[in-house]
Motif scaffolding. Structure first.
Motif, PDB file in Angstrom:
ATOM      1  N   THR A 170       0.836  -1.200   0.000  1.00 31.17           N
ATOM      2  CA  THR A 170       0.000   0.000   0.000  1.00 31.17           C
ATOM      3  C   THR A 170       0.869   1.247   0.000  1.00 31.17           C
ATOM      4  OG1 THR A 170      -1.826  -1.101   1.143  1.00 31.17           O
ATOM      5  CG2 THR A 170      -1.730   1.297   1.312  1.00 31.17           C
ATOM      6  N   THR A 222       0.633   5.759  -0.076  1.00 30.93           N
ATOM      7  CA  THR A 222      -0.207   6.953   0.053  1.00 30.93           C
ATOM      8  C   THR A 222       0.494   8.153  -0.566  1.00 30.93           C
ATOM      9  OG1 THR A 222      -1.262   6.146   2.081  1.00 30.93           O
ATOM     10  CG2 THR A 222      -1.372   8.512   1.655  1.00 30.93           C
ATOM     11  N   SER A 268      -5.346  13.101   0.340  1.00 29.62           N
ATOM     12  CA  SER A 268      -4.351  12.088  -0.004  1.00 29.62           C
ATOM     13  C   SER A 268      -4.998  10.898  -0.703  1.00 29.62           C
ATOM     14  CB  SER A 268      -3.589  11.626   1.239  1.00 29.62           C
ATOM     15  OG  SER A 268      -4.478  11.048   2.167  1.00 29.62           O
ATOM     16  N   ASN A 292      -8.265  10.121   1.565  1.00 34.48           N
ATOM     17  CA  ASN A 292      -8.442  10.630   2.916  1.00 34.48           C
ATOM     18  C   ASN A 292      -8.612  12.141   2.769  1.00 34.48           C
ATOM     19  OD1 ASN A 292      -8.521  11.297   5.584  1.00 34.48           O
ATOM     20  ND2 ASN A 292      -6.458  10.579   6.072  1.00 34.48           N
ATOM     21  N   LYS A 312      -4.749   6.800  -1.401  1.00 27.80           N
ATOM     22  CA  LYS A 312      -4.190   5.536  -0.963  1.00 27.80           C
ATOM     23  C   LYS A 312      -4.440   4.486  -2.037  1.00 27.80           C
ATOM     24  CE  LYS A 312      -5.941   2.780   2.324  1.00 27.80           C
ATOM     25  NZ  LYS A 312      -6.292   2.263   3.682  1.00 27.80           N
ATOM     26  N   SER A 358       0.419  12.265  -1.190  1.00 23.78           N
ATOM     27  CA  SER A 358      -0.091  13.434  -0.474  1.00 23.78           C
ATOM     28  C   SER A 358      -0.468  14.580  -1.404  1.00 23.78           C
ATOM     29  CB  SER A 358       0.958  13.926   0.523  1.00 23.78           C
ATOM     30  OG  SER A 358       1.286  12.922   1.447  1.00 23.78           O
ATOM     31  N   SER A 410      -4.097   0.557  -2.611  1.00 24.87           N
ATOM     32  CA  SER A 410      -3.914  -0.726  -1.937  1.00 24.87           C
ATOM     33  C   SER A 410      -3.569  -1.799  -2.949  1.00 24.87           C
ATOM     34  CB  SER A 410      -5.189  -1.106  -1.190  1.00 24.87           C
ATOM     35  OG  SER A 410      -5.562  -0.104  -0.272  1.00 24.87           O
TER      36      SER A 410
END
Lengths: 115, 117
Positions: B18, B20, B76, B67, B78, B22, B80
């Protein structure tokens, strides 16, 4: 067509020459946008058409840049007296209507190199 | 004027892991839209996910989720179960709802994501 078509895919021109970049949007899309993406940067807005008229040309950097969409479909971005700083990828996007809800479809862009 | 900032020029992730990405933005508007676009070497910008600012629930599209922190002006992405096909440049983009009908997108400078097998 099935997608937004931009021609040519690549264009090399000499400083001072005139160039035309073409965008063929998805059939039925009334909104059309041009963006310029310089190396290492995100795309920057140039001009927005709703139908045949340029509704917002505030992003055009100077009067050497001009764009038309005479029949509300195909658009041509015209650059006069090209400069080396004009080198970039020029992206076109279209949508059913201006606004996020319908989503934008981008073309693969024209990479313009001014030598 | 609105601005979008992506502070990670490059990121790397192992396949199946995963990652992330920004994004922060600045605006005085209360209603707007946020997007993540993917740009592979083909140059075509492909929409990954979008979020309406008035919705508190974070958007999700399969392996992609966001998020969204409105007060912090943070958005952000993400990813997966990263796949080799996820390798690309990712752009965060903002679209306001005021200032006329243009609805132009304002992009960040992008994050280049590499996926290691």
């Amino acid at each position: 067509g099935a997608g937004v078509s931009q021609t040519p895919s690549n264009k090399v021109t000499e400083k001072g020459k005139y160039v035309e970049l073409r965008c063929d949007p998805i059939s039925g899309h009334t909104a059309l946008y041009w963006y310029r993406q310089s190396l290492g940067q995100g795309p920057e807005f140039l001009i927005y058409f709703q139908g045949t008229g340029a509704a917002d040309d505030s992003g055009l950097p100077n009067d050497r840049f001009f764009a038309v969409r005479p029949e509300g479909s195909v658009s041509t971005l015209k650059i006069q007296r090209t400069e080396r700083g004009d080198s970039a990828v020029y992206l076109c996007a279209s949508s059913f209507s201006a606004g996020w809800y319908y989503g934008y479809t981008f073309g693969s862009g024209t990479r313009l190199t001014v030598v | 004027a609105q601005t979008v900032t992506q502070s990670q020029p490059e990121m790397s992730v192992q396949e199946a892991e995963t990652v992330t990405l920004s994004c922060t933005y600045d605006t005085s508007e209360s209603d707007y839209y946020l997007f993540w676009y993917k740009q592979p070497p083909s140059r075509q910008m492909i929409l990954v996910i979008r979020q309406e600012a008035y919705k508190q629930q974070n958007a999700t599209e399969n392996r992609f989720s966001v998020n969204f922190q409105k007060a912090a002006k943070s958005f952000s992405l993400k990813i997966s179960d990263s796949q080799l096909g996820d390798a690309a440049m990712y752009f965060c983009a903002y679209q306001g709802t005021y200032g006329g009908a243009t609805n132009k997108l304002i992009f960040g400078t992008g994050t280049l994501l590499a996926v290691q097998p």
